[in-house]
Design a protein around this motif. Structure first.
Motif, short mmCIF file in Angstrom:
data_model
loop_
_atom_site.label_atom_id
_atom_site.label_comp_id
_atom_site.label_asym_id
_atom_site.label_seq_id
_atom_site.Cartn_x
_atom_site.Cartn_y
_atom_site.Cartn_z
N SER A 163 35.70 44.39 22.00
CA SER A 163 34.73 44.56 23.26
C SER A 163 33.41 45.04 22.50
O SER A 163 32.35 44.33 23.20
N PRO A 169 33.21 40.75 28.53
CA PRO A 169 34.56 41.21 28.78
C PRO A 169 35.51 40.15 29.00
O PRO A 169 34.97 39.22 29.73
N SER A 189 39.99 48.68 31.23
CA SER A 189 39.60 48.22 32.67
C SER A 189 39.59 49.08 33.72
O SER A 189 39.35 48.90 34.76
N TRP A 195 35.73 47.02 30.28
CA TRP A 195 36.24 45.66 30.79
C TRP A 195 36.21 45.73 32.47
O TRP A 195 35.93 46.84 32.96
N SER A 196 36.04 44.51 32.96
CA SER A 196 36.11 44.48 34.39
C SER A 196 37.45 45.01 35.22
O SER A 196 38.48 44.94 34.46
N LEU A 199 40.31 42.62 35.77
CA LEU A 199 40.72 42.05 34.74
C LEU A 199 42.32 41.55 35.28
O LEU A 199 43.06 42.20 35.96
#
Length: 289
Positions: A163, A169, A189, A195-196, A199
């Motif tokens: 990352s 991401p 995440s 991260w989204s 995800l």
């Protein structure tokens, strides 16, 4: 100095060094041998390093030597990360592969595949590749890491290193069914992670089939025909990917669970463990089925 290591213990150290053991491990063996033989300890870790200095290839896995290699990669524009233990032994490493940053930045799909292997060197370190599907539809390795053990902390370290250097991401993250990897990905995440939260986390069916074998095969020793029935039943279920079958999937999984319950040998310590693992797997059906 190294000469303070008693002669009667040097053969222990020499044998350990020839076997490729690290200085930290050799020191532990020497201390154990000294205690068993009531020999006073008149040396320290630095003496062991000096006396049983590893070969050039072995030093690549020693913290100090590996750091030099990574620095050389950094100087060529390929970012790396390194984690070492207190004994200067390599714990984790991460390296961007040539062309990896450019491919990831230019690919809007951002599908990330993470594939750890078994122990890949004499020290049992795991090699894990970060792969993506490039613009030509081919699998491309964009980064790699080595891990001394497959723990959540080590996976989190490796995914965090990815990352840090790859910036964007992943939108899809596919890996095997290792709970530690799943947990690390979910932490990244989370709401405060890089991260989204949207995800899409997927588990590889091929790896799951290997896990099915590992957990269940031992319960069908001498019962080959029934084992083939069970294994085929799993694959038929795994291939039910049509969206129209989603409402029926829970029923089919319950039937598979019942098949295992009624046909598997109730081996102590293995039967209950296998059923608990299947329940865990079924609860994650949206990630693989």
């Amino acid at each position: 100095s190294a000469r303070s290591i008693p002669p009667e213990l040097q053969e222990v150290g020499n044998l350990a060094a020839r076997s490729g053991l690290s200085p930290a491990t050799i020191q532990a063996l020497l201390l154990q041998a000294a205690g068993e033989r009531n020999i006073a300890v008149g040396w320290n870790y630095k003496d062991v390093v000096s006396q049983f200095r590893p070969s050039g290839r072995r030093r690549e896995l020693d913290g100090a030597g590996f750091a030099t290699l990574l620095q050389q990669r950094n100087e060529t524009g390929l970012p790396t990360e390194l984690a070492v233990s207190d004994a200067l032994q390599l714990s984790c490493s991460f390296a961007v592969l040539e062309g990896g940053l450019e491919e990831w930045a230019s690919n809007p799909d951002r599908v990330l595949l993470f594939d750890p292997t078994a122990g890949t060197n004499m020290h049992g370190h795991k090699l894990a590749l970060f792969l993506t599907i490039n613009k030509l539809g081919k699998t491309q390795a964009i980064a790699m890491c080595t891990l001394v053990s497959e723990t959540e902390a080590n996976f989190l370290w490796a995914l965090s290193a990815f990352s840090k250097h790859f910036k964007y991401p992943p939108l899809v993250f596919a890996t095997d069914s290792c709970p530690a990897i799943e947990s690390a990905a979910l932490k990244l995440s989370a709401a405060d992670g890089p991260w989204s939260a949207r995800l899409l986390l997927l588990l590889c069916i091929f790896h799951i089939s290997k896990n099915i074998y590992e957990h269940l095969r031992c319960l069908y020793v001498g019962n080959e025909a029934v084992w083939r029935t069970v294994y085929s039943a799993f694959w038929r279920l795994a291939k039910k990917t049509d969206s129209s079958l989603q409402q029926e999937w829970d029923t089919h999984w319950a039937e598979f669970m019942e098949l295992v319950r009624t046909t598997a040998a109730q081996v102590e310590g293995k039967y209950d463990k296998a059923l608990r693992w299947l329940e865990w797997l079924g609860a994650r059906a949206q990630r693989w089925a």
